[in-house]
Motif scaffolding. Structure first.
Motif, short mmCIF file in Angstrom:
data_model
loop_
_atom_site.label_atom_id
_atom_site.label_comp_id
_atom_site.label_asym_id
_atom_site.label_seq_id
_atom_site.Cartn_x
_atom_site.Cartn_y
_atom_site.Cartn_z
N TYR A 33 0.84 -1.20 0.00
CA TYR A 33 0.00 0.00 0.00
C TYR A 33 0.87 1.25 0.00
CZ TYR A 33 0.98 0.82 4.98
OH TYR A 33 1.60 1.10 6.18
N SER A 36 -0.07 6.46 -5.05
CA SER A 36 0.07 6.00 -6.43
C SER A 36 1.37 6.50 -7.05
CB SER A 36 -1.11 6.52 -7.27
OG SER A 36 -2.34 6.03 -6.77
N GLN A 90 -5.44 -5.06 -12.43
CA GLN A 90 -6.43 -4.07 -12.02
C GLN A 90 -7.48 -3.88 -13.10
OE1 GLN A 90 -4.65 -0.38 -10.85
NE2 GLN A 90 -6.57 0.58 -10.30
N GLU A 91 -7.08 -3.86 -14.35
CA GLU A 91 -8.00 -3.68 -15.47
C GLU A 91 -8.02 -4.95 -16.31
OE1 GLU A 91 -9.88 -1.11 -15.85
OE2 GLU A 91 -8.99 0.16 -14.29
N GLN A 149 -15.64 -8.88 -10.59
CA GLN A 149 -14.41 -8.93 -9.79
C GLN A 149 -14.36 -10.19 -8.94
OE1 GLN A 149 -14.56 -5.05 -7.86
NE2 GLN A 149 -12.88 -4.35 -9.17
N GLU A 168 -5.35 -4.42 -7.00
CA GLU A 168 -6.56 -3.61 -6.78
C GLU A 168 -7.81 -4.27 -7.38
OE1 GLU A 168 -6.98 -0.94 -5.05
OE2 GLU A 168 -5.12 0.21 -4.97
N THR A 170 -10.75 -4.93 -6.14
CA THR A 170 -11.97 -4.81 -5.33
C THR A 170 -12.62 -3.43 -5.41
OG1 THR A 170 -10.62 -4.21 -3.40
CG2 THR A 170 -11.16 -6.54 -3.68
N SER A 171 -12.34 -2.66 -6.45
CA SER A 171 -12.82 -1.28 -6.49
C SER A 171 -14.34 -1.18 -6.60
CB SER A 171 -12.17 -0.54 -7.67
OG SER A 171 -12.46 -1.21 -8.89
N ALA A 172 -15.01 -2.21 -7.14
CA ALA A 172 -16.46 -2.13 -7.37
C ALA A 172 -17.27 -2.88 -6.31
CB ALA A 172 -16.78 -2.70 -8.76
N SER A 197 -3.35 -2.68 -2.69
CA SER A 197 -4.65 -2.13 -2.31
C SER A 197 -4.47 -0.79 -1.60
CB SER A 197 -5.41 -3.09 -1.39
OG SER A 197 -6.68 -2.57 -1.05
N HIS A 198 -5.46 0.09 -1.82
CA HIS A 198 -5.55 1.33 -1.06
C HIS A 198 -6.68 1.26 -0.03
CE1 HIS A 198 -3.43 2.74 -4.74
NE2 HIS A 198 -2.84 3.56 -3.89
N ASP A 199 -7.36 0.14 0.03
CA ASP A 199 -8.51 -0.03 0.91
C ASP A 199 -8.05 -0.39 2.32
OD1 ASP A 199 -10.83 -1.15 2.28
OD2 ASP A 199 -11.81 -1.19 0.32
#
Length: 214
Positions: A33, A36, A90-91, A149, A168, A170-172, A197-199
């Motif tokens: 973490y 960015s 991530q994408e 996801q 990442e 889990t953004s949705a 992750s940033h969560d």
């Protein structure tokens, strides 16, 4: 299991990450973490063999991935890395008409055929991730971002690799789904999981937190 020794990545003639060293043990659940633009995703991709560091070396199970021994990305690294790692970027896109086709696709590769799950196993994992059984019959365009996801995470887990890399993913997701995913990841007891992750919920829940920044 994974050893980073004095890793440096350079992008546009500027260091993206400098002199990073770390050891990750077998079965450990690790979250990377921090702000960015400091190389977290690049570091993850290097473990999957998609990039090599500009300086330093990476070892997996004692085998070096720094480009020595004539190993090149996409060639020798395939034999060493692809057999034991699963990577969820991530994408991603879903180039399949149905969810059933999406799930089946990775297991058509010879390297993954021994791990091919039964329909019963898939539906069991659906339940653990809060996914309705009916999703298995749906078209890919009919599922939500959060469902997508969770399905992709399930596929990554069902490949039964020793190392799982999550960027990442889990953004949705809503809070209830995140709780299910945390439990799902921790149930992968023998698998080494490295996640960007940033969560804060994931940062707090993982065995080990590694800050990457200034």
């Amino acid at each position: 299991m994974i050893e980073f020794d004095n890793i440096t990545f350079i992008y546009d003639n500027k260091p993206l990450m400098q002199h990073f060293s770390c050891c990750i043990s077998s079965g450990e659940k690790v979250v990377l973490y921090g702000p960015s633009g400091h190389g977290k995703s690049t570091l993850l991709a290097s473990v999957a063999g998609f990039v090599l560091p500009d300086e330093g070396s990476i070892r997996i199970n004692g085998k070096i991935l720094d480009g020595s021994e004539n190993m090149q990305v996409g060639e020798g690294l395939d034999l060493l890395v692809r057999r034991i790692t699963a990577w969820l970027p991530q994408e991603f896109t879903l180039p399949f008409e149905t969810v059933e086709e999406l799930i089946a696709a990775p297991f058509r590769l010879k390297i993954n055929q021994p791990s091919r799950p039964t329909r019963e196993t898939i539906l069991n994992h659906f339940a653990r991730l809060g996914l309705e059984p009916e999703l298995y019959e749906k078209r890919s365009i009919e599922i939500s971002g959060g469902q997508r996801q969770r399905i992709m995470l399930m596929i990554t887990a069902l490949l039964n690799k020793k190392i799982v890399l999550l960027d990442e993913p889990t953004s949705a997701l809503d809070p209830d789904s995140i709780s299910l995913i945390i439990d799902y990841i921790h149930a992968m007891r023998e698998t080494t999981v490295v996640m960007v992750s940033h969560d804060t919920r994931f940062i707090e829940a993982f065995d080990r937190k590694i800050y990457i920044g200034d």
